[in-house]
Scaffold this motif. Structure first.
Motif, PDB file in Angstrom:
ATOM      1  N   ASN A 208      -5.930 -11.092  -1.238  1.00 58.09           N
ATOM      2  CA  ASN A 208      -6.470 -11.677  -2.462  1.00 58.09           C
ATOM      3  C   ASN A 208      -5.415 -11.688  -3.566  1.00 58.09           C
ATOM      4  O   ASN A 208      -4.359 -11.080  -3.446  1.00 58.09           O
ATOM      5  CB  ASN A 208      -7.710 -10.900  -2.906  1.00 58.09           C
ATOM      6  CG  ASN A 208      -8.818 -10.958  -1.878  1.00 58.09           C
ATOM      7  OD1 ASN A 208      -8.973 -11.961  -1.188  1.00 58.09           O
ATOM      8  ND2 ASN A 208      -9.587  -9.887  -1.762  1.00 58.09           N
TER       9      ASN A 208
ATOM     10  N   TRP B 179       0.824  -1.201   0.000  1.00 60.13           N
ATOM     11  CA  TRP B 179       0.000   0.000   0.000  1.00 60.13           C
ATOM     12  C   TRP B 179       0.862   1.256   0.000  1.00 60.13           C
ATOM     13  O   TRP B 179       2.038   1.237   0.343  1.00 60.13           O
ATOM     14  CB  TRP B 179      -0.953   0.032   1.195  1.00 60.13           C
ATOM     15  CG  TRP B 179      -0.337  -0.261   2.529  1.00 60.13           C
ATOM     16  CD1 TRP B 179      -0.361  -1.439   3.207  1.00 60.13           C
ATOM     17  CD2 TRP B 179       0.439   0.649   3.353  1.00 60.13           C
ATOM     18  NE1 TRP B 179       0.329  -1.333   4.393  1.00 60.13           N
ATOM     19  CE2 TRP B 179       0.834  -0.066   4.510  1.00 60.13           C
ATOM     20  CE3 TRP B 179       0.831   1.977   3.217  1.00 60.13           C
ATOM     21  CZ2 TRP B 179       1.594   0.504   5.525  1.00 60.13           C
ATOM     22  CZ3 TRP B 179       1.610   2.565   4.223  1.00 60.13           C
ATOM     23  CH2 TRP B 179       1.963   1.829   5.364  1.00 60.13           C
TER      24      TRP B 179
ATOM     25  N   THR C  16      -2.250  -0.797  -3.465  1.00 58.05           N
ATOM     26  CA  THR C  16      -3.459  -0.101  -3.035  1.00 58.05           C
ATOM     27  C   THR C  16      -3.084   1.274  -2.511  1.00 58.05           C
ATOM     28  O   THR C  16      -2.106   1.432  -1.779  1.00 58.05           O
ATOM     29  CB  THR C  16      -4.169  -0.917  -1.947  1.00 58.05           C
ATOM     30  OG1 THR C  16      -4.648  -2.140  -2.517  1.00 58.05           O
ATOM     31  CG2 THR C  16      -5.363  -0.147  -1.378  1.00 58.05           C
TER      32      THR C  16
ATOM     33  N   MET D  80      -4.538  -0.793  -9.051  1.00 65.51           N
ATOM     34  CA  MET D  80      -5.065  -1.372  -7.823  1.00 65.51           C
ATOM     35  C   MET D  80      -6.072  -0.417  -7.176  1.00 65.51           C
ATOM     36  O   MET D  80      -6.130   0.766  -7.513  1.00 65.51           O
ATOM     37  CB  MET D  80      -3.920  -1.683  -6.861  1.00 65.51           C
ATOM     38  CG  MET D  80      -3.028  -2.833  -7.323  1.00 65.51           C
ATOM     39  SD  MET D  80      -3.884  -4.438  -7.292  1.00 65.51           S
ATOM     40  CE  MET D  80      -3.837  -4.805  -5.531  1.00 65.51           C
ATOM     41  N   PRO D  81      -6.874  -0.916  -6.230  1.00 67.62           N
ATOM     42  CA  PRO D  81      -7.921  -0.081  -5.647  1.00 67.62           C
ATOM     43  C   PRO D  81      -7.403   1.161  -4.944  1.00 67.62           C
ATOM     44  O   PRO D  81      -6.279   1.202  -4.438  1.00 67.62           O
ATOM     45  CB  PRO D  81      -8.600  -1.027  -4.645  1.00 67.62           C
ATOM     46  CG  PRO D  81      -8.350  -2.391  -5.187  1.00 67.62           C
ATOM     47  CD  PRO D  81      -6.982  -2.324  -5.798  1.00 67.62           C
TER      48      PRO D  81
ATOM     49  N   ARG E 119      -7.190  -6.547   3.618  1.00 72.95           N
ATOM     50  CA  ARG E 119      -8.090  -7.544   3.039  1.00 72.95           C
ATOM     51  C   ARG E 119      -7.867  -7.665   1.536  1.00 72.95           C
ATOM     52  O   ARG E 119      -7.876  -8.766   0.975  1.00 72.95           O
ATOM     53  CB  ARG E 119      -9.545  -7.186   3.332  1.00 72.95           C
ATOM     54  CG  ARG E 119      -9.941  -7.329   4.790  1.00 72.95           C
ATOM     55  CD  ARG E 119     -11.420  -7.066   5.012  1.00 72.95           C
ATOM     56  NE  ARG E 119     -12.258  -8.056   4.331  1.00 72.95           N
ATOM     57  CZ  ARG E 119     -13.580  -8.067   4.389  1.00 72.95           C
ATOM     58  NH1 ARG E 119     -14.214  -7.124   5.077  1.00 72.95           N
ATOM     59  NH2 ARG E 119     -14.277  -8.989   3.758  1.00 72.95           N
ATOM     60  N   ILE E 120      -7.668  -6.526   0.884  1.00 71.83           N
ATOM     61  CA  ILE E 120      -7.378  -6.541  -0.547  1.00 71.83           C
ATOM     62  C   ILE E 120      -6.068  -7.280  -0.811  1.00 71.83           C
ATOM     63  O   ILE E 120      -5.969  -8.077  -1.754  1.00 71.83           O
ATOM     64  CB  ILE E 120      -7.321  -5.100  -1.087  1.00 71.83           C
ATOM     65  CG1 ILE E 120      -8.726  -4.481  -1.077  1.00 71.83           C
ATOM     66  CG2 ILE E 120      -6.734  -5.056  -2.494  1.00 71.83           C
ATOM     67  CD1 ILE E 120      -8.747  -2.983  -1.303  1.00 71.83           C
TER      68      ILE E 120
ATOM     69  N   THR F  10      -7.666  -9.028  -8.547  1.00 75.34           N
ATOM     70  CA  THR F  10      -8.115  -7.732  -8.044  1.00 75.34           C
ATOM     71  C   THR F  10      -8.017  -6.672  -9.127  1.00 75.34           C
ATOM     72  O   THR F  10      -8.947  -5.884  -9.348  1.00 75.34           O
ATOM     73  CB  THR F  10      -7.279  -7.315  -6.825  1.00 75.34           C
ATOM     74  OG1 THR F  10      -7.451  -8.284  -5.783  1.00 75.34           O
ATOM     75  CG2 THR F  10      -7.692  -5.937  -6.317  1.00 75.34           C
TER      76      THR F  10
ATOM     77  N   LYS G 248     -11.188  -4.613 -10.865  1.00 75.08           N
ATOM     78  CA  LYS G 248     -11.280  -3.155 -10.941  1.00 75.08           C
ATOM     79  C   LYS G 248     -11.428  -2.709 -12.394  1.00 75.08           C
ATOM     80  O   LYS G 248     -12.221  -1.807 -12.686  1.00 75.08           O
ATOM     81  CB  LYS G 248     -10.048  -2.509 -10.304  1.00 75.08           C
ATOM     82  CG  LYS G 248     -10.036  -1.000 -10.514  1.00 75.08           C
ATOM     83  CD  LYS G 248      -9.020  -0.254  -9.685  1.00 75.08           C
ATOM     84  CE  LYS G 248      -9.101   1.235 -10.007  1.00 75.08           C
ATOM     85  NZ  LYS G 248      -8.289   2.084  -9.141  1.00 75.08           N
TER      86      LYS G 248
END
Length: 246
Positions: A197, A14, A49, A93-94, A193-194, A202, A206
């Motif tokens: 996975n 992240w 992320t 990524m998110p 949590r992302i 993922t 998206k």
């Protein structure tokens, strides 16, 4: 030496970006836009992320009015904020927006560019641009209807209505509310949590979510076909079946 408008923290899974212009309630100026482009370039090269938040109990009070006041037609056509928010939206990524206090104007539009929005009970979010003689032109007119529906988006954008936390939650503009001292921890929990996975699954999910609905079925089939052949799919499903058999 000029202080950066962003604080940026990286980890393997992240990146956290904190808008940090407390003297102007984290208003988004050209330096902030430039710094966001730098962050996006890094995340496009090494997908992770992204968590976006603000300092001092405020997400972002809007675009910097002092800069907006002197901008002219050529600046509008350059789509300064719109371009960087589109880049944020398109990250592989998110993106999680953790909102506290004011998220107005350009600040709201940055939040709309995120995939997931969480907030504190003190959040105030909306687009008062027409009251300043301009439009919400950095994504609100197409992202907000997709999030809250056309009727509610029209009310917000045409009246300048600012939603409080309960309204934002009930309208689906944010997915959860957390106390201010737990907001960033909640964002990190989502990122964790992302991260558990499969990154490729993922990223593909998206990608499909950002595709026009009529184009989604064909794209889903092609991306799922790739995932069906991936070693990670075999590894994860084998591990699942082995756990179930114990």
């Amino acid at each position: 030496m000029t202080r950066s408008p962003l604080r940026v923290e990286h980890a393997s899974d992240w990146t956290v970006v904190t808008l940090d212009r407390p003297e102007v309630r984290n208003a988004i100026d050209q330096a902030t836009v430039d710094a966001l482009h730098t962050v996006c370039a890094d995340l496009e090269h090494e997908p992770r992320t992204l968590i976006v938040t603000g300092s001092g109990g405020i997400f972002a009070s809007g675009a910097d009015i002092a800069e907006l006041r002197v901008r002219r037609a050529a600046d509008a056509r350059r789509a300064i904020n719109q371009a960087v928010f589109m880049r944020v939206r398109a990250l592989p990524m998110p993106v999680i927006a953790a909102l506290d206090g004011y998220a107005l104007g350009g600040g709201a539009e940055l939040a709309y560019a995120a995939d997931i929005r969480i907030a504190t009970p003190s959040v105030k979010i909306g687009n008062p641009e027409t009251g300043l003689g301009i439009m919400a032109a950095a994504g609100a007119t197409w992202r907000l209807p997709a999030i809250v529906g056309e009727a509610r988006a029209a009310e917000m954008l045409l009246t300048g209505r600012i939603l409080d936390a309960d309204e934002a939650l009930s309208w689906g503009l944010v997915s959860a509310l957390h106390p201010a001292d737990e907001l960033l921890a909640a964002a990190h929990a989502l990122a964790d949590r992302i991260a558990r996975n499969d990154p490729l699954a993922t990223r593909y999910t998206k990608q499909v979510l950002q595709t026009e609905p009529l184009d989604q079925p064909a794209l889903v089939n092609e991306l799922q076909a790739e995932l069906f052949e991936s070693p990670e799919k075999i590894r994860r499903m084998t591990a699942f079946l082995e756990r179930r058999a114990r």
